[in-house]
Design a protein around this motif. Structure first.
Motif, short mmCIF file in Angstrom:
data_model
loop_
_atom_site.label_atom_id
_atom_site.label_comp_id
_atom_site.label_asym_id
_atom_site.label_seq_id
_atom_site.Cartn_x
_atom_site.Cartn_y
_atom_site.Cartn_z
N VAL A 161 0.88 -1.40 0.11
CA VAL A 161 -0.09 -0.31 0.39
C VAL A 161 0.74 1.26 0.06
O VAL A 161 1.04 1.45 0.97
CB VAL A 161 -0.62 0.43 0.79
CG1 VAL A 161 -1.89 1.16 1.61
CG2 VAL A 161 -1.40 -1.26 1.66
N GLU A 162 0.37 2.03 -1.50
CA GLU A 162 1.89 2.83 -1.18
C GLU A 162 1.58 4.41 -0.03
O GLU A 162 0.83 4.07 0.45
CB GLU A 162 1.34 4.22 -2.30
CG GLU A 162 2.13 5.33 -2.87
CD GLU A 162 2.09 5.66 -3.90
OE1 GLU A 162 2.94 6.42 -4.08
OE2 GLU A 162 1.21 5.19 -4.81
N ASN A 163 2.59 4.11 0.44
CA ASN A 163 3.27 5.62 1.47
C ASN A 163 2.04 4.68 3.06
O ASN A 163 2.49 5.21 3.79
CB ASN A 163 1.86 6.64 1.33
CG ASN A 163 2.30 8.04 0.22
OD1 ASN A 163 4.02 7.69 -0.17
ND2 ASN A 163 1.11 8.60 -0.35
N VAL A 164 1.98 3.54 2.80
CA VAL A 164 1.81 2.36 4.72
C VAL A 164 2.22 1.72 4.31
O VAL A 164 3.61 1.48 5.52
CB VAL A 164 0.66 2.17 4.23
CG1 VAL A 164 0.35 1.16 6.08
CG2 VAL A 164 -0.91 3.16 3.78
N THR A 165 3.37 1.26 3.53
CA THR A 165 4.13 -0.43 3.28
C THR A 165 5.17 0.23 2.75
O THR A 165 5.71 -0.71 2.68
CB THR A 165 3.37 -1.20 3.33
OG1 THR A 165 3.04 -1.60 1.88
CG2 THR A 165 1.96 -1.98 4.31
N TYR A 166 4.78 0.69 1.40
CA TYR A 166 5.95 1.30 0.66
C TYR A 166 6.37 3.19 -0.18
O TYR A 166 4.98 3.47 0.18
CB TYR A 166 6.04 0.13 -1.01
CG TYR A 166 5.23 0.67 -1.65
CD1 TYR A 166 5.30 1.56 -2.73
CD2 TYR A 166 3.86 0.14 -1.73
CE1 TYR A 166 4.39 1.57 -4.52
CE2 TYR A 166 2.56 0.00 -2.65
CZ TYR A 166 3.22 1.25 -3.37
OH TYR A 166 2.19 1.56 -4.91
N ASN A 167 7.08 3.26 -0.31
CA ASN A 167 7.32 4.45 -1.02
C ASN A 167 7.40 4.38 -2.16
O ASN A 167 8.48 3.68 -2.28
CB ASN A 167 8.35 5.60 0.36
CG ASN A 167 7.37 6.47 1.40
OD1 ASN A 167 6.01 6.27 1.59
ND2 ASN A 167 8.21 6.40 2.43
N VAL A 168 7.31 5.82 -3.34
CA VAL A 168 7.41 5.21 -4.43
C VAL A 168 8.70 6.68 -4.71
O VAL A 168 8.36 7.52 -4.05
CB VAL A 168 6.33 6.04 -5.65
CG1 VAL A 168 7.65 5.94 -6.75
CG2 VAL A 168 5.63 4.69 -5.61
N GLU A 169 10.27 6.12 -5.29
CA GLU A 169 11.28 7.24 -4.76
C GLU A 169 12.10 7.17 -6.88
O GLU A 169 11.58 6.12 -7.09
CB GLU A 169 12.18 6.64 -4.01
CG GLU A 169 11.45 6.77 -2.36
CD GLU A 169 12.55 6.77 -1.70
OE1 GLU A 169 14.45 7.02 -2.38
OE2 GLU A 169 12.38 6.10 -0.25
N SER A 170 11.84 8.45 -7.38
CA SER A 170 12.15 8.45 -8.33
C SER A 170 13.84 9.28 -8.24
O SER A 170 13.92 9.99 -7.64
CB SER A 170 11.37 9.91 -8.94
OG SER A 170 10.54 10.52 -8.56
N ASP A 171 14.51 8.88 -8.94
CA ASP A 171 15.92 9.37 -9.34
C ASP A 171 15.36 10.08 -10.38
O ASP A 171 15.31 10.78 -11.57
CB ASP A 171 16.55 7.78 -10.21
CG ASP A 171 17.87 8.15 -10.24
OD1 ASP A 171 18.30 10.13 -10.79
OD2 ASP A 171 19.17 7.55 -10.02
#
Length: 192
Positions: A119-129
């Protein structure tokens, strides 16, 4: 780019030895003995090898006439193993290679990947280069203890044939629903 810069910065001084140790090359002629090995067959650029999926594997190079152990070394999980137990090794042969910067999770079976409790922002974050524009899902520590991120590999009938827990800090290298082959690295965990 940023990660590479940080890595370069952190690799200075005493830690720089870690960056250079990414393989074992034989300094001796002898016979290879391997214990506690679990591995899966894989291939890359037409070169066949085994990917180690056990955590207790150990290799030894033994002098064939005296039976004296010339070298003993633990085999890191996720290593590429280029020889088999009982093979004759020559001085200069690269026996195994591994990624010195990342711990990995290797698929022991082929099938379709299905992530659970992502679950985005609950169990994972999206990071961009910023340099490449690539986006990565990175597992984070969740306040919701009922959600434990995992990866399931499903067979053709949709049945779970293998399950892997996803630790905090894991970088997911594939998307939900992607097909995965035996021996594929599908998660990287940067080493501190």
């Amino acid at each position: 780019g940023t990660q590479l810069t940080l890595r370069t910065f952190h690799v200075g001084g005493i830690a720089s030895n870690v960056a250079t140790e990414n393989s074992i090359t034989s300094k001796y002629d002898g016979v290879l003995e391997i214990e506690e090995l679990r591995a899966v067959d894989s291939e890359e650029n037409g070169k066949k090898f085994q990917v180690v999926v056990s955590r207790l594997a150990e290799l030894r190079i033994v002098d064939p006439t005296t039976k004296i152990v010339l070298l003993a070394h633990n085999i890191p999980y996720g290593s590429k193993l280029f020889f088999k137990n009982g093979d004759t090794i020559k001085k200069g042969d690269v026996i195994i290679e591994w990624d010195p910067f990342n711990a990995v999770i290797v698929s022991e079976v082929s099938g379709k990947i299905e992530f659970e409790s992502l679950v985005e922002n609950v169990t994972y974050n999206v990071e961009s280069d910023e340099t490449t524009g690539l986006k990565e899902k990175i597992i984070i520590e969740s306040k919701d203890r009922t959600r434990v991120p995992s990866a399931q590999i499903l067979d053709e009938a949709g049945q779970v044939i293998k399950s892997y827990a996803l630790p905090v800090g894991a970088h997911l290298m594939i998307e939900d629903g992607d097909r995965i082959k035996t021996g594929d690295v599908f998660v990287k965990i940067p080493r501190a």
